[in-house]
Design an enzyme around this catalytic site. Sequence first.
Site, short mmCIF file in Angstrom:
data_model
loop_
_atom_site.label_atom_id
_atom_site.label_comp_id
_atom_site.label_asym_id
_atom_site.label_seq_id
_atom_site.Cartn_x
_atom_site.Cartn_y
_atom_site.Cartn_z
N TYR A 34 0.82 -1.21 0.00
CA TYR A 34 0.00 0.00 0.00
C TYR A 34 0.85 1.26 0.00
CZ TYR A 34 -3.09 3.72 1.50
OH TYR A 34 -3.76 4.91 1.57
N SER A 116 -2.47 14.58 6.14
CA SER A 116 -3.46 13.99 5.25
C SER A 116 -4.86 13.96 5.87
CB SER A 116 -3.04 12.56 4.89
OG SER A 116 -4.05 11.88 4.18
N GLN A 137 -3.98 18.68 4.10
CA GLN A 137 -4.37 18.16 2.79
C GLN A 137 -5.84 17.77 2.84
OE1 GLN A 137 -4.97 14.53 2.31
NE2 GLN A 137 -5.72 14.96 0.25
N TYR A 139 -9.23 16.16 1.04
CA TYR A 139 -10.04 15.45 0.04
C TYR A 139 -11.47 15.93 0.18
CZ TYR A 139 -6.54 11.87 -1.20
OH TYR A 139 -5.44 11.22 -1.67
N THR A 165 -6.19 17.94 -2.85
CA THR A 165 -5.78 16.95 -3.86
C THR A 165 -6.85 16.89 -4.93
OG1 THR A 165 -4.49 15.65 -2.28
CG2 THR A 165 -5.27 14.52 -4.26
N LYS A 240 -3.14 20.43 -5.43
CA LYS A 240 -2.12 19.39 -5.59
C LYS A 240 -2.58 18.36 -6.61
CE LYS A 240 0.43 15.90 -2.92
NZ LYS A 240 -0.07 14.69 -3.62
N HIS A 264 0.56 12.07 -8.05
CA HIS A 264 0.09 11.25 -6.94
C HIS A 264 1.09 10.14 -6.62
CE1 HIS A 264 -3.68 11.20 -4.56
NE2 HIS A 264 -3.32 9.97 -4.24
N ASP A 295 6.29 17.26 -6.10
CA ASP A 295 6.71 16.06 -5.37
C ASP A 295 6.98 14.95 -6.37
OD1 ASP A 295 4.24 14.98 -6.14
OD2 ASP A 295 3.34 15.16 -4.17
N ILE A 298 11.85 12.19 -5.02
CA ILE A 298 12.99 12.90 -4.45
C ILE A 298 13.70 12.02 -3.43
CG2 ILE A 298 13.68 14.86 -3.01
CD1 ILE A 298 11.37 16.39 -4.40
#
Length: 371
Positions: A34, A116, A137, A139, A165, A240, A264, A295, A298
């Site tokens: 996951y 998140s 973040q 949703y 997001t 994002k 993502h 992102d 990295i």
Amino acid sequence: MPLPPLTQIPPQIAAVADYEDYARERMSDAAWAYLSGGAADEHTLRANLEAYARLRIQPRVLRDLTGGGTGLDLLGTPLPFPILLAPVAYQKLAHPQGELASVLAASAMKTVMVASTQASVGLEDMARAAEAPLWFQLYFQRERDDTLRLVRRAEAAGYRALVVTVDAPVNGVRNGEQRHGFRLPADVEAVNLRGMRPMAGAVARAGESAIFGSGALDGAPSWDDIAWLRSATRLPVALKGILAPADARLAIEAGAAAIVVSNHGGRGLDTLPATLEALPWVVAEVAGRLPVLMDGGIRRGTDVFKALALGATAVMVGRGYLHGLAAAGAVGVIHVLHMLRTEFEIAMALAGCRTLRDIDRNALWPHPAIP
């Protein structure tokens, strides 16, 4: 059985990538699938890593580096260096302290953690533990009232920005999770979503549409929802999941405070471009009108340097710090951030860049793929 977290960092961990094997040993097969897997054949997941190797840094010598530094101001928050912790869900899958360990690490390093919506720790608990700025973040939920409830909680807890997001109206095809039968264990949940109506799942029999008409897209946000959100909050709203220049233009028109170039983490639609490949095209469209973060992949300070040279204002690191978390908790995340910052400053010095303003296209060896 997974191994317990490290109590001290062994000398064999000299780079961020070295944490991966230690993290793998400390997670179940399903949790690893996951948190570290990607969509479908994982082309995009690999591309995010590989894109950095195709760019070369242009060294400059005998430059005056007196008084150099890496500080910046981002959405009204002063930061000592341009590396943030990206939002990662269900961090208790990696370590018993979960997001609280990551919050402690971000606080120690004085950088932003983006918490998140699907965190396994309450957003208020994270805020109480934080000694550095937090962003939330978001949703969008099926019910607008539930979305607004999350926003109000983030505002009340002192979060400094919302990071919406926008690239995941449905989950990608994650075969690794399917093969390992991933299910959240009983002691891990999205605690911030308790009591909220869940998004519809895509379950269809043969001959039926799995997505369209199934309810899977009920509640998926549109540009109108971004306008509504901006009118409903005093916090800056970053978007994002932008890869297309046309969407960057629409984000500016919608009043976004910042853009995060992201695919993502390769977990959505496979065979998308690497974020580093998309970054200069989005930057060209934005033309300095708002900050552009990115992102994806990295693992080195030179990766951070190349992203800034292509126009990023700052970067977010995801899996790299998650591996540190799984291996050694807060100390592992601190170590990951410290290594990235150190490598980044070394790259700046050896490329003759005294401050972040000096990192531009001239800091890269000419490359035909850069617009």
